[in-house]
Design a protein around this motif. Sequence first.
Motif, PDB file in Angstrom:
ATOM      1  N   ILE A 194       3.695   2.547   2.181  1.00 14.73           N
ATOM      2  CA  ILE A 194       3.217   1.842   1.064  1.00 14.73           C
ATOM      3  C   ILE A 194       3.995   1.140   0.319  1.00 14.73           C
ATOM      4  O   ILE A 194       5.030   1.790  -0.317  1.00 14.73           O
ATOM      5  CB  ILE A 194       2.327   2.980   0.298  1.00 14.73           C
ATOM      6  CG1 ILE A 194       1.496   3.808   1.036  1.00 14.73           C
ATOM      7  CG2 ILE A 194       1.541   2.119  -0.866  1.00 14.73           C
ATOM      8  CD1 ILE A 194       0.226   2.862   1.721  1.00 14.73           C
ATOM      9  N   HIS A 219       3.360  -3.529  -4.059  1.00 12.19           N
ATOM     10  CA  HIS A 219       2.077  -3.987  -4.551  1.00 12.19           C
ATOM     11  C   HIS A 219       2.333  -3.742  -6.456  1.00 12.19           C
ATOM     12  O   HIS A 219       3.189  -3.285  -6.694  1.00 12.19           O
ATOM     13  CB  HIS A 219       0.920  -2.565  -4.397  1.00 12.19           C
ATOM     14  CG  HIS A 219       0.616  -2.696  -2.829  1.00 12.19           C
ATOM     15  ND1 HIS A 219      -0.343  -3.753  -2.471  1.00 12.19           N
ATOM     16  CD2 HIS A 219       1.120  -1.867  -1.785  1.00 12.19           C
ATOM     17  CE1 HIS A 219      -0.599  -3.199  -1.205  1.00 12.19           C
ATOM     18  NE2 HIS A 219       0.252  -2.174  -0.931  1.00 12.19           N
ATOM     19  N   GLN A 244      -1.147  -2.697   5.139  1.00 12.68           N
ATOM     20  CA  GLN A 244      -1.266  -2.282   4.017  1.00 12.68           C
ATOM     21  C   GLN A 244      -3.105  -2.364   3.809  1.00 12.68           C
ATOM     22  O   GLN A 244      -3.484  -2.910   2.721  1.00 12.68           O
ATOM     23  CB  GLN A 244      -0.697  -2.977   2.943  1.00 12.68           C
ATOM     24  CG  GLN A 244       0.799  -3.186   2.993  1.00 12.68           C
ATOM     25  CD  GLN A 244       1.269  -1.850   2.680  1.00 12.68           C
ATOM     26  OE1 GLN A 244       1.307  -1.166   1.302  1.00 12.68           O
ATOM     27  NE2 GLN A 244       1.765  -1.069   3.574  1.00 12.68           N
TER      28      GLN A 244
END
Length: 419
Positions: free
Chosen positions: A53, A56, A116
């Motif tokens: 991850i 973002h 993602q």
Amino acid sequence: MLRQFLSLITFLFFLYPFVNYTQHSDCIDALVYDSKREGNISVPTGFGKEKEIFGHDLYNDYFFTEEHNTLWIYLYFRDTTEFEFELTPKNSDDDFDFMLYKIDRPNFCNFIKSNQPIPIRSNLARKHPKTGSITGMRAENSNAYAKAGYQPYFSSTLKVNKGEEYYLIIDSPNGSDAYFNLFSKTEFIDTILIPKNPKTNLEPEVKIANEKKVNSPAKVNVQFSSSDSIHIPFKGLKIEGIRQEDSLVFFNKDSIEFIANKVPQKYVFTITASGYEPQEFIYFITNKKDTSLIFELKKLKLGSVLNFKKINFISNKATILEESYSEIAKLYSFLIANNNMKVEIGGHVNGLGRNRVSYQKLSKKRAKSVYKELIDMGVAKNRLTFKGHGNKLPIYKNPISNEQSSANRRVEITIKELN
């Protein structure tokens, strides 16, 4: 033979302290939930061998900004149930976020890293020491997600079916211990019985020759550019309108691509890029046709005034409204993307008539409230100043609604120095 559960049972499991990245910090090495273990969990230090991850923005709706100190948990449900849990830090000053993925294809770990995809549940709310900083999924909540900010601290529960598999990802900026309380009318598969590579033994997909696709989804490519058509890499991007069934593909850092499965649909793109104003673009998709979009960004200039219109306050007070913290996160993200820039935070009130001393004081207190929040988030003090404007510069001189009055109680950012 499975034991029968006649009442709601709480499962607790124990993980010994982790000392290196091999201890469940990566998707491929996720901890398999074992219903025979009891105790507490320990989130290891670090993100493992790789970050699955990443990339973002702080104010996005679904994701960690990236992995910090991460624990991956694999769950296999033997029965249909309502999935509900609580995560309680041992230290109420610790901060835990979580994301939940349903495993729906082979090589799902690689799929997460490459695409993602949007999780099925997540909660990114800030710590709240007064209530113990507890987070999780509760039946009384209706929100599937919670973005960075103060509330809600819980997301909604999830109906899961027998045989379904999930990854639960727990992330802590500092790494810490917590109690993980799982409430479910089901027994989880034991460690010794679980396949090591979930979803690798699926039946091969049967493809029918000359099969006609009906209602094919639309592929939408989005890019951002300067006035001279140079593609601009973004530091952060928030997208509103993406549905759970849409496939969102991040990041080339100057473009995104997603599959729109339903029309008509409205999408809102909020972008942060180094050297450019934070901007919002709106796009309506009306048919399932592949589309390429290019949005032009405005260059930052010395003296530019940026209105963060969703930072609002309680009437006659300097108290920031709870729903405004996502906008403060947006401002923080803008400052981080332009880390050599200095700004002035300007406070405004909705007072009527002359610009009295009380208006000046209140507007300055409001600017200071935002200033203090940004300092607490880690912005250097020497980059920020604050000032109260009273009611000298209203958006609406004679407001006729609560919305217009609220808009006058605002914060604006003036660019004082660009390097």
